[in-house]
Write a protein that holds these residues in place. Structure first.
Motif, PDB file in Angstrom:
ATOM      1  N   ALA A 378      14.579 -21.872  21.699  1.00  0.00           N
ATOM      2  CA  ALA A 378      14.838 -21.744  20.265  1.00  0.00           C
ATOM      3  C   ALA A 378      16.019 -22.612  19.854  1.00  0.00           C
ATOM      4  CB  ALA A 378      15.098 -20.282  19.905  1.00  0.00           C
ATOM      5  N   ALA A 379      17.069 -22.647  20.665  1.00  0.00           N
ATOM      6  CA  ALA A 379      18.251 -23.448  20.351  1.00  0.00           C
ATOM      7  C   ALA A 379      17.895 -24.927  20.237  1.00  0.00           C
ATOM      8  CB  ALA A 379      19.332 -23.238  21.412  1.00  0.00           C
ATOM      9  N   THR A 380      17.075 -25.413  21.160  1.00  0.00           N
ATOM     10  CA  THR A 380      16.657 -26.813  21.113  1.00  0.00           C
ATOM     11  C   THR A 380      15.887 -27.107  19.824  1.00  0.00           C
ATOM     12  OG1 THR A 380      16.521 -26.904  23.524  1.00  0.00           O
ATOM     13  CG2 THR A 380      15.332 -28.599  22.297  1.00  0.00           C
ATOM     14  N   ALA A 381      14.995 -26.202  19.446  1.00  0.00           N
ATOM     15  CA  ALA A 381      14.211 -26.392  18.228  1.00  0.00           C
ATOM     16  C   ALA A 381      15.101 -26.319  16.982  1.00  0.00           C
ATOM     17  CB  ALA A 381      13.103 -25.350  18.159  1.00  0.00           C
ATOM     18  N   TYR A 382      16.068 -25.391  16.964  1.00  0.00           N
ATOM     19  CA  TYR A 382      16.994 -25.313  15.822  1.00  0.00           C
ATOM     20  C   TYR A 382      17.799 -26.607  15.690  1.00  0.00           C
ATOM     21  CZ  TYR A 382      16.373 -20.381  14.547  1.00  0.00           C
ATOM     22  OH  TYR A 382      15.863 -19.187  14.093  1.00  0.00           O
ATOM     23  N   GLU A 383      18.224 -27.185  16.805  1.00  0.00           N
ATOM     24  CA  GLU A 383      18.990 -28.434  16.746  1.00  0.00           C
ATOM     25  C   GLU A 383      18.156 -29.567  16.147  1.00  0.00           C
ATOM     26  OE1 GLU A 383      20.063 -28.831  20.811  1.00  0.00           O
ATOM     27  OE2 GLU A 383      21.790 -27.464  20.687  1.00  0.00           O
ATOM     28  N   GLU A 384      16.865 -29.617  16.512  1.00  0.00           N
ATOM     29  CA  GLU A 384      15.984 -30.640  15.940  1.00  0.00           C
ATOM     30  C   GLU A 384      15.805 -30.418  14.438  1.00  0.00           C
ATOM     31  OE1 GLU A 384      11.385 -32.312  16.281  1.00  0.00           O
ATOM     32  OE2 GLU A 384      12.082 -30.742  17.661  1.00  0.00           O
ATOM     33  N   ALA A 385      15.593 -29.164  14.037  1.00  0.00           N
ATOM     34  CA  ALA A 385      15.425 -28.859  12.616  1.00  0.00           C
ATOM     35  C   ALA A 385      16.687 -29.200  11.837  1.00  0.00           C
ATOM     36  CB  ALA A 385      15.072 -27.387  12.433  1.00  0.00           C
ATOM     37  N   LEU A 386      17.840 -28.937  12.436  1.00  0.00           N
ATOM     38  CA  LEU A 386      19.122 -29.204  11.777  1.00  0.00           C
ATOM     39  C   LEU A 386      19.283 -30.693  11.495  1.00  0.00           C
ATOM     40  CD1 LEU A 386      21.636 -27.717  10.808  1.00  0.00           C
ATOM     41  CD2 LEU A 386      22.589 -27.949  13.103  1.00  0.00           C
ATOM     42  N   ARG A 387      18.827 -31.521  12.404  1.00  0.00           N
ATOM     43  CA  ARG A 387      18.922 -32.975  12.196  1.00  0.00           C
ATOM     44  C   ARG A 387      18.027 -33.436  11.051  1.00  0.00           C
ATOM     45  NH1 ARG A 387      18.754 -32.968  17.904  1.00  0.00           N
ATOM     46  NH2 ARG A 387      16.525 -33.486  17.884  1.00  0.00           N
ATOM     47  N   LEU A 388      16.935 -32.722  10.795  1.00  0.00           N
ATOM     48  CA  LEU A 388      15.949 -33.155   9.808  1.00  0.00           C
ATOM     49  C   LEU A 388      16.097 -32.473   8.450  1.00  0.00           C
ATOM     50  CD1 LEU A 388      12.773 -33.066  12.120  1.00  0.00           C
ATOM     51  CD2 LEU A 388      14.003 -35.105  11.354  1.00  0.00           C
ATOM     52  N   ALA A 389      16.847 -31.370   8.381  1.00  0.00           N
ATOM     53  CA  ALA A 389      16.925 -30.582   7.141  1.00  0.00           C
ATOM     54  C   ALA A 389      17.460 -31.413   5.974  1.00  0.00           C
ATOM     55  CB  ALA A 389      17.803 -29.355   7.351  1.00  0.00           C
ATOM     56  N   PRO A 390      16.832 -31.326   4.792  1.00  0.00           N
ATOM     57  CA  PRO A 390      17.189 -32.219   3.682  1.00  0.00           C
ATOM     58  C   PRO A 390      18.323 -31.727   2.786  1.00  0.00           C
ATOM     59  CG  PRO A 390      15.212 -30.989   3.131  1.00  0.00           C
ATOM     60  CD  PRO A 390      15.590 -30.585   4.519  1.00  0.00           C
ATOM     61  N   THR A 391      18.653 -30.424   2.800  1.00  0.00           N
ATOM     62  CA  THR A 391      19.669 -29.920   1.876  1.00  0.00           C
ATOM     63  C   THR A 391      20.773 -29.191   2.630  1.00  0.00           C
ATOM     64  OG1 THR A 391      18.696 -27.721   1.503  1.00  0.00           O
ATOM     65  CG2 THR A 391      17.840 -29.548   0.165  1.00  0.00           C
ATOM     66  N   ASP A 392      21.921 -29.081   1.966  1.00  0.00           N
ATOM     67  CA  ASP A 392      23.057 -28.381   2.574  1.00  0.00           C
ATOM     68  C   ASP A 392      22.739 -26.907   2.813  1.00  0.00           C
ATOM     69  OD1 ASP A 392      24.583 -30.663   2.622  1.00  0.00           O
ATOM     70  OD2 ASP A 392      25.584 -30.258   0.710  1.00  0.00           O
ATOM     71  N   ALA A 393      22.032 -26.271   1.860  1.00  0.00           N
ATOM     72  CA  ALA A 393      21.717 -24.849   2.010  1.00  0.00           C
ATOM     73  C   ALA A 393      20.867 -24.608   3.251  1.00  0.00           C
ATOM     74  CB  ALA A 393      20.993 -24.338   0.764  1.00  0.00           C
ATOM     75  N   GLU A 394      19.899 -25.491   3.476  1.00  0.00           N
ATOM     76  CA  GLU A 394      19.037 -25.337   4.646  1.00  0.00           C
ATOM     77  C   GLU A 394      19.801 -25.642   5.931  1.00  0.00           C
ATOM     78  OE1 GLU A 394      14.911 -26.508   2.323  1.00  0.00           O
ATOM     79  OE2 GLU A 394      16.408 -28.008   2.852  1.00  0.00           O
ATOM     80  N   ARG A 395      20.670 -26.648   5.892  1.00  0.00           N
ATOM     81  CA  ARG A 395      21.463 -26.962   7.090  1.00  0.00           C
ATOM     82  C   ARG A 395      22.402 -25.811   7.439  1.00  0.00           C
ATOM     83  NH1 ARG A 395      20.894 -32.286   5.027  1.00  0.00           N
ATOM     84  NH2 ARG A 395      22.636 -32.014   3.581  1.00  0.00           N
ATOM     85  N   ARG A 396      23.008 -25.209   6.421  1.00  0.00           N
ATOM     86  CA  ARG A 396      23.915 -24.076   6.690  1.00  0.00           C
ATOM     87  C   ARG A 396      23.142 -22.901   7.301  1.00  0.00           C
ATOM     88  NH1 ARG A 396      25.643 -25.188   1.157  1.00  0.00           N
ATOM     89  NH2 ARG A 396      27.427 -26.604   1.201  1.00  0.00           N
ATOM     90  N   TYR A 397      21.950 -22.658   6.786  1.00  0.00           N
ATOM     91  CA  TYR A 397      21.140 -21.566   7.320  1.00  0.00           C
ATOM     92  C   TYR A 397      20.799 -21.825   8.783  1.00  0.00           C
ATOM     93  CZ  TYR A 397      16.865 -19.128   8.560  1.00  0.00           C
ATOM     94  OH  TYR A 397      15.915 -18.389   9.225  1.00  0.00           O
ATOM     95  N   LEU A 398      20.328 -23.035   9.080  1.00  0.00           N
ATOM     96  CA  LEU A 398      19.928 -23.350  10.459  1.00  0.00           C
ATOM     97  C   LEU A 398      21.120 -23.321  11.411  1.00  0.00           C
ATOM     98  CD1 LEU A 398      17.471 -26.259   9.583  1.00  0.00           C
ATOM     99  CD2 LEU A 398      16.839 -24.045  10.559  1.00  0.00           C
ATOM    100  N   ALA A 399      22.269 -23.805  10.935  1.00  0.00           N
ATOM    101  CA  ALA A 399      23.470 -23.765  11.764  1.00  0.00           C
ATOM    102  C   ALA A 399      23.868 -22.328  12.056  1.00  0.00           C
ATOM    103  CB  ALA A 399      24.609 -24.507  11.060  1.00  0.00           C
ATOM    104  N   GLY A 400      23.706 -21.455  11.066  1.00  0.00           N
ATOM    105  CA  GLY A 400      24.021 -20.058  11.293  1.00  0.00           C
ATOM    106  C   GLY A 400      23.072 -19.406  12.297  1.00  0.00           C
ATOM    107  N   ARG A 401      21.777 -19.755  12.209  1.00  0.00           N
ATOM    108  CA  ARG A 401      20.816 -19.233  13.169  1.00  0.00           C
ATOM    109  C   ARG A 401      21.157 -19.733  14.588  1.00  0.00           C
ATOM    110  NH1 ARG A 401      18.207 -14.690  11.920  1.00  0.00           N
ATOM    111  NH2 ARG A 401      16.573 -14.910  10.319  1.00  0.00           N
ATOM    112  N   LEU A 402      21.503 -21.009  14.673  1.00  0.00           N
ATOM    113  CA  LEU A 402      21.810 -21.585  15.984  1.00  0.00           C
ATOM    114  C   LEU A 402      23.025 -20.924  16.607  1.00  0.00           C
ATOM    115  CD1 LEU A 402      21.214 -23.733  18.106  1.00  0.00           C
ATOM    116  CD2 LEU A 402      22.582 -25.356  16.752  1.00  0.00           C
ATOM    117  N   SER A 403      24.079 -20.750  15.812  1.00  0.00           N
ATOM    118  CA  SER A 403      25.279 -20.118  16.351  1.00  0.00           C
ATOM    119  C   SER A 403      25.035 -18.653  16.676  1.00  0.00           C
ATOM    120  CB  SER A 403      26.447 -20.245  15.355  1.00  0.00           C
ATOM    121  OG  SER A 403      26.161 -19.531  14.173  1.00  0.00           O
ATOM    122  N   GLY A 404      24.116 -18.031  15.956  1.00  0.00           N
ATOM    123  CA  GLY A 404      23.785 -16.621  16.195  1.00  0.00           C
ATOM    124  C   GLY A 404      23.073 -16.387  17.511  1.00  0.00           C
TER     125      GLY A 404
END
Length: 405
Positions: A378-404
């Protein structure tokens, strides 16, 4: 005398309700898009002064249409040096009586279908619809779509020129062409709504224009179930707007506070969907609205009817197949039948390459892997999604999931 504040409020309301009708009537009479817009603007400017002195008329739309028509007549009389101008003037002077929405019921419908004609590039259809039907300025449209104002102005000029040069008819299409052309109109309105719905800040006005135009289309085409389906979908999505982000972070549907959803919009959306489904001729917007209704009527995330949603996505895949619909179906299948079943569908999509670069593909895989306890993957997939996310809100959400994790 009428108070200036009351006049301003009346003019603002009339602009929203009557602009498209006034412009459509003048285009129908003269065939000149620029003249119609200019004279409509003059009529609304005149209303500010005249209504303060004489009072707001009982039928603001009729007053504005008549005033705009008089302005057009004056302009053409001054400029009537060619045969085309003389023909326009003759049309206007032949029937100088008042015009109103009741007398010319189909003008806005003709305008909608002309703006959304398949011969026009899709971006031009969107811009022309917002300009002529919603009355947005060129600057407002450019800002909404992150385009330079001169570029948007050129887009509008080219669209109007194309209508004239290609002889695009100013009419509702004949019956054999109507289904395909209705789909083109609905696609434009849905893009307008989504452009505002996906905007983190300042998108509410554009989404409201999409809803307003969809309401107009429903009034003009009351027997078209897909128009009602689209309106229902917009209303049900808009009802959740207040909970989509919090503190600049995306909030998933599962984690939203449902007590803060707009219950009035949900009730209207459900009633509109019922009216659409009563026709018993389903289309993709009705199915999408039915999916949104499943979420809107679930008391909480745990009681969501995922088997029904999975079945609806399967139907949507038959009506309007796309890789994005397939990805949404994978989520529904995972929730209804188990994570492994959903992950298998996500893997198939990944292998197809149809969603390469689309951040929601790895984000969806990450979420399903997290639910399945496979945290390293899951962490690997979140990192890939984080690189591709188009907005700050989505990046913040994914970063929070990854750190969680």
């Amino acid at each position: 005398m009428t108070a200036p504040e009351a006049v301003r409020a009346a003019v603002d309301a009339a602009y929203r309700d009557e602009w498209g009708q006034v412009v459509a009537t003048l285009i129908g009479l003269t065939g000149d898009w620029d003249l119609a817009e200019d004279c409509a603007q003059d009529a609304f400017a005149a209303a500010l002064a005249t209504w303060e002195r004489d009072g707001v008329p009982a039928r603001p739309g009729a007053w504005l249409t008549t005033t705009a028509r008089h302005r057009a007549t004056d302009r053409l009389r001054r400029d009537a040096t060619g045969a085309a101008k003389l023909r326009q003037l003759a049309v206007l002077e032949r029937n100088p009586g008042e015009s109103s929405a009741e007398e010319i019921p189909d003008e806005r419908l003709r305008l909608i279908f002309t703006c959304c004609h398949p011969a026009l590039p899709f971006p031009a259809r969107v811009a022309l619809t917002l300009r002529t039907l919603a009355g947005l300025s060129t600057g407002e449209i450019a800002k909404a779509f992150l385009t330079a104002e001169p570029t948007m102005a050129q887009r509008l000029v080219r669209a109007k020129r194309k209508i004239v040069e290609a002889g695009i008819p100013y009419r509702v299409p004949p019956a054999e062409l109507l289904p395909r052309r209705v789909a083109a109109v609905l696609a434009v309105l849905y893009l307008i709504f989504n452009a505002g719905y996906d905007e983190e800040d300042g998108g509410r006005a554009l989404a409201a224009e999409g809803i307003h135009l969809a309401r107009t289309l429903v009034r003009l085409m009351p027997d078209e179930p897909e128009a009602r389906g689209l309106l229902a979908l917009m209303l049900l999505l808009e009802a959740r707007r207040a909970q989509r982000t919090e503190g600049g972070v995306l909030v998933t549907l599962e984690d939203q506070d449902r007590s803060r959803w707009d219950r009035a919009l949900i009730a209207e959306g459900l009633a509109t969907l019922d009216q659409a489904l009563a026709v018993r001729r389903s289309g993709p917007y009705q199915v999408q609205a039915a999916i949104a209704a499943c979420h809107a009527t679930a008391p909480d995330a745990a009681t969501t009817d995922w088997p029904q949603i999975a079945a609806l996505y399967a139907k949507l895949m038959r009506l309007a197949p796309s890789p994005v619909v397939a990805l949404n179906r994978a989520v529904a299948v995972a929730m209804a039948e188990g994570i492994p079943a959903g992950l298998a569908l996500v893997d198939d999509l990944d292998a197809s390459g149809e969603l390469d670069g689309y951040y929601l593909l790895p984000a969806t895989r990450a979420d399903l892997l997290r639910r399945d306890g496979r945290l390293a993957e899951a962490a690997t997939a979140y990192e890939e999604a984080l690189r591709l996310a188009p907005t700050d809100a989505e990046r913040r959400y994914l970063a929070g999931r990854l750190s969680g994790l």
